[in-house]
Scaffold this motif. Structure first.
Motif, PDB file in Angstrom:
ATOM      1  N   CYS A  55       0.812  -1.157  -0.164  1.00 57.02           N
ATOM      2  CA  CYS A  55       0.118  -0.073   0.280  1.00 57.02           C
ATOM      3  C   CYS A  55       0.760   1.518   0.130  1.00 57.02           C
ATOM      4  O   CYS A  55       0.237   1.877  -0.989  1.00 57.02           O
ATOM      5  CB  CYS A  55      -1.046  -0.108   1.041  1.00 57.02           C
ATOM      6  SG  CYS A  55      -2.408  -1.225   0.540  1.00 57.02           S
ATOM      7  N   ILE A 118      -7.904  -0.487   1.376  1.00 55.17           N
ATOM      8  CA  ILE A 118      -6.624  -1.328   1.853  1.00 55.17           C
ATOM      9  C   ILE A 118      -5.764  -1.071   2.710  1.00 55.17           C
ATOM     10  O   ILE A 118      -5.572  -1.445   4.086  1.00 55.17           O
ATOM     11  CB  ILE A 118      -6.347  -2.126   0.675  1.00 55.17           C
ATOM     12  CG1 ILE A 118      -6.997  -2.515  -0.468  1.00 55.17           C
ATOM     13  CG2 ILE A 118      -5.814  -3.275   1.449  1.00 55.17           C
ATOM     14  CD1 ILE A 118      -6.369  -3.024  -1.189  1.00 55.17           C
ATOM     15  N   GLN A 121      -8.062  -0.380   6.277  1.00 54.37           N
ATOM     16  CA  GLN A 121      -8.420  -1.589   6.749  1.00 54.37           C
ATOM     17  C   GLN A 121      -7.119  -2.936   7.590  1.00 54.37           C
ATOM     18  O   GLN A 121      -7.606  -2.917   8.352  1.00 54.37           O
ATOM     19  CB  GLN A 121      -8.914  -3.317   5.122  1.00 54.37           C
ATOM     20  CG  GLN A 121      -9.792  -2.428   4.599  1.00 54.37           C
ATOM     21  CD  GLN A 121     -10.565  -3.208   3.440  1.00 54.37           C
ATOM     22  OE1 GLN A 121     -10.209  -4.524   3.479  1.00 54.37           O
ATOM     23  NE2 GLN A 121     -10.875  -2.698   2.307  1.00 54.37           N
ATOM     24  N   HIS A 145     -15.742  -3.155  -1.615  1.00 55.60           N
ATOM     25  CA  HIS A 145     -14.466  -3.963  -1.589  1.00 55.60           C
ATOM     26  C   HIS A 145     -14.085  -4.092  -3.324  1.00 55.60           C
ATOM     27  O   HIS A 145     -13.276  -3.635  -4.320  1.00 55.60           O
ATOM     28  CB  HIS A 145     -13.306  -4.363  -1.089  1.00 55.60           C
ATOM     29  CG  HIS A 145     -12.268  -5.076  -1.872  1.00 55.60           C
ATOM     30  ND1 HIS A 145     -10.844  -4.158  -1.449  1.00 55.60           N
ATOM     31  CD2 HIS A 145     -11.546  -6.193  -2.735  1.00 55.60           C
ATOM     32  CE1 HIS A 145      -9.950  -4.773  -1.999  1.00 55.60           C
ATOM     33  NE2 HIS A 145     -10.150  -5.809  -2.603  1.00 55.60           N
ATOM     34  N   SER A 149     -12.104  -2.549  -6.891  1.00 57.22           N
ATOM     35  CA  SER A 149     -12.007  -3.099  -7.594  1.00 57.22           C
ATOM     36  C   SER A 149     -12.446  -3.903  -8.577  1.00 57.22           C
ATOM     37  O   SER A 149     -11.453  -3.563  -9.938  1.00 57.22           O
ATOM     38  CB  SER A 149     -12.363  -4.901  -7.203  1.00 57.22           C
ATOM     39  OG  SER A 149     -11.175  -4.858  -5.530  1.00 57.22           O
ATOM     40  N   GLN A 194      -3.573  -6.616  -5.203  1.00 57.52           N
ATOM     41  CA  GLN A 194      -5.504  -7.421  -5.641  1.00 57.52           C
ATOM     42  C   GLN A 194      -5.023  -8.787  -4.881  1.00 57.52           C
ATOM     43  O   GLN A 194      -5.512  -9.597  -5.126  1.00 57.52           O
ATOM     44  CB  GLN A 194      -6.287  -6.576  -6.508  1.00 57.52           C
ATOM     45  CG  GLN A 194      -5.966  -4.675  -6.324  1.00 57.52           C
ATOM     46  CD  GLN A 194      -7.326  -4.990  -7.569  1.00 57.52           C
ATOM     47  OE1 GLN A 194      -6.304  -5.037  -8.785  1.00 57.52           O
ATOM     48  NE2 GLN A 194      -8.753  -4.450  -7.707  1.00 57.52           N
ATOM     49  N   TYR A 197      -4.581  -9.777  -1.765  1.00 57.75           N
ATOM     50  CA  TYR A 197      -5.435  -9.286  -0.702  1.00 57.75           C
ATOM     51  C   TYR A 197      -6.159 -10.081  -0.442  1.00 57.75           C
ATOM     52  O   TYR A 197      -7.331 -10.748  -2.199  1.00 57.75           O
ATOM     53  CB  TYR A 197      -6.407  -8.370  -1.062  1.00 57.75           C
ATOM     54  CG  TYR A 197      -7.258  -7.602  -0.197  1.00 57.75           C
ATOM     55  CD1 TYR A 197      -7.702  -6.854   0.885  1.00 57.75           C
ATOM     56  CD2 TYR A 197      -8.758  -7.693  -0.448  1.00 57.75           C
ATOM     57  CE1 TYR A 197      -8.365  -6.313   1.440  1.00 57.75           C
ATOM     58  CE2 TYR A 197     -10.047  -7.517  -0.040  1.00 57.75           C
ATOM     59  CZ  TYR A 197      -9.108  -6.537   1.600  1.00 57.75           C
ATOM     60  OH  TYR A 197     -11.031  -6.364   1.782  1.00 57.75           O
ATOM     61  N   MET A 202      -9.695 -10.963   5.231  1.00 52.10           N
ATOM     62  CA  MET A 202     -10.491  -9.813   5.996  1.00 52.10           C
ATOM     63  C   MET A 202     -11.769  -9.911   7.007  1.00 52.10           C
ATOM     64  O   MET A 202     -11.703  -9.273   7.702  1.00 52.10           O
ATOM     65  CB  MET A 202     -10.147  -8.369   5.102  1.00 52.10           C
ATOM     66  CG  MET A 202      -8.977  -8.372   3.865  1.00 52.10           C
ATOM     67  SD  MET A 202      -7.740  -8.361   5.309  1.00 52.10           S
ATOM     68  CE  MET A 202      -7.992  -6.522   5.470  1.00 52.10           C
TER      69      MET A 202
END
Length: 209
Positions: A55, A118, A121, A145, A149, A194, A197, A202
Motif C-alpha cells: 500500500c 485497503i 483496513q 471492496h 476493484s 489485489q 488481498y 479480511m
C-alpha cells in the motif's frame, strides 16, 4: 457429518458439498477437497505487514503517476506532454465527456480509493481498533471492496497509451518518461496487492476479534 467436527470451522466444498474441517495452514499453501480435489481455501503469501508495504509503495507511485507526464510527443518542432488528468480534460473539451469521466474514474479516483481502503483496513486490524465506529467502518470497506476493484482498470489505460505511442511513432517522436514508469509500476503494485488481498481472510478477522 462426523460428530467430532467443530461446527465453527466446517466449510463445504463448492463442487461436491463435502463437509471439511478447516485447519491451520502454513503460508502459501492451499487446502484441497479430499474427495474431488477442488481448492477450498489457502493462506496468502503476504502477511498484513506485506500488504501494508505494498500500500505504501502504491501511494508513492500514485502521486507521480498522476502528476507527471505519461506521454511526450515531439512533432515538427512542437513538444506536447500530457498527464492522465490533462488527457481526460482534453477529451472532455472535445465533447467526449463520458469517456473523460470514465478515464478519471477508472485511472485516478478508483485506484486511489482502493489503495486508501485497503490501507485503512490494515490500520484497523493492526491497531486493533475495536470501537463500534471503527468496526462499522471496517465492515463498510469490506462490503465496497468489490466495487472499487471492478472500477479500478489501470490495465486498460496502460494498454491505451502504449497503443497510442506505437501508432504515433510513425509520425512523431514519442518519449516515455518518469510518469510512464510510475504509472506502470503503480499498475504492477496494485495488481500484486489485489492478488494478495483476500476478502475472505479480511472478513475472518472481523469474527476473530
Amino acid at each position: 457429518m462426523p460428530k467430532s467436527l467443530d461446527q465453527d470451522t466446517i466449510i463445504l466444498c463448492r463442487s461436491c458439498d463435502l463437509a471439511v474441517q478447516r485447519r491451520a495452514l502454513p503460508s502459501n499453501v492451499r487446502a484441497l477437497c479430499p474427495r474431488c480435489h477442488t481448492a477450498l481455501y489457502d493462506v496468502p503469501y503476504c502477511s498484513v505487514n506485506g500488504m501494508l508495504a505494498l500500500c505504501i509503495a502504491a501511494i508513492l507511485f500514485y502521486i507521480p503517476a498522476n502528476f507527471l507526464p505519461v506521454l511526450e510527443i515531439h512533432f515538427l518542432g512542437s513538444i506536447r506532454a500530457t498527464t492522465v488528468y490533462e488527457s481526460a480534460v482534453a477529451v472532455w473539451v472535445q465533447g467526449y465527456w463520458i469517456v473523460a469521466v470514465a478515464v478519471i474514474a477508472a485511472a485516478v479516483i478508483a485506484p486511489g480509493l482502493l489503495i486508501l481502503s485497503i490501507l485503512l483496513q490494515i490500520i484497523i486490524v493492526k491497531r486493533r481498533l475495536h470501537s463500534d465506529f471503527w468496526q462499522q467502518t471496517y465492515r463498510r470497506l469490506l462490503k465496497n471492496h468489490g466495487l472499487l476493484s471492478q472500477l479500478s482498470m489501470l490495465e486498460i489505460y496502460v494498454i491505451s497509451f502504449l497503443v497510442a505511442a506505437f501508432n504515433l511513432s510513425d509520425f512523431s517522436d514519442i518519449y516515455l518518461g518518469m510518469g510512464t514508469f510510475c504509472f506502470g509500476m503503480l499498475f504492477l503494485v496494485i495488481l500484486f496487492l489485489q492478488r494478495e488481498y483476500n476478502l475472505e481472510h479480511m472478513w475472518r478477522m472481523v469474527h476473530e476479534e
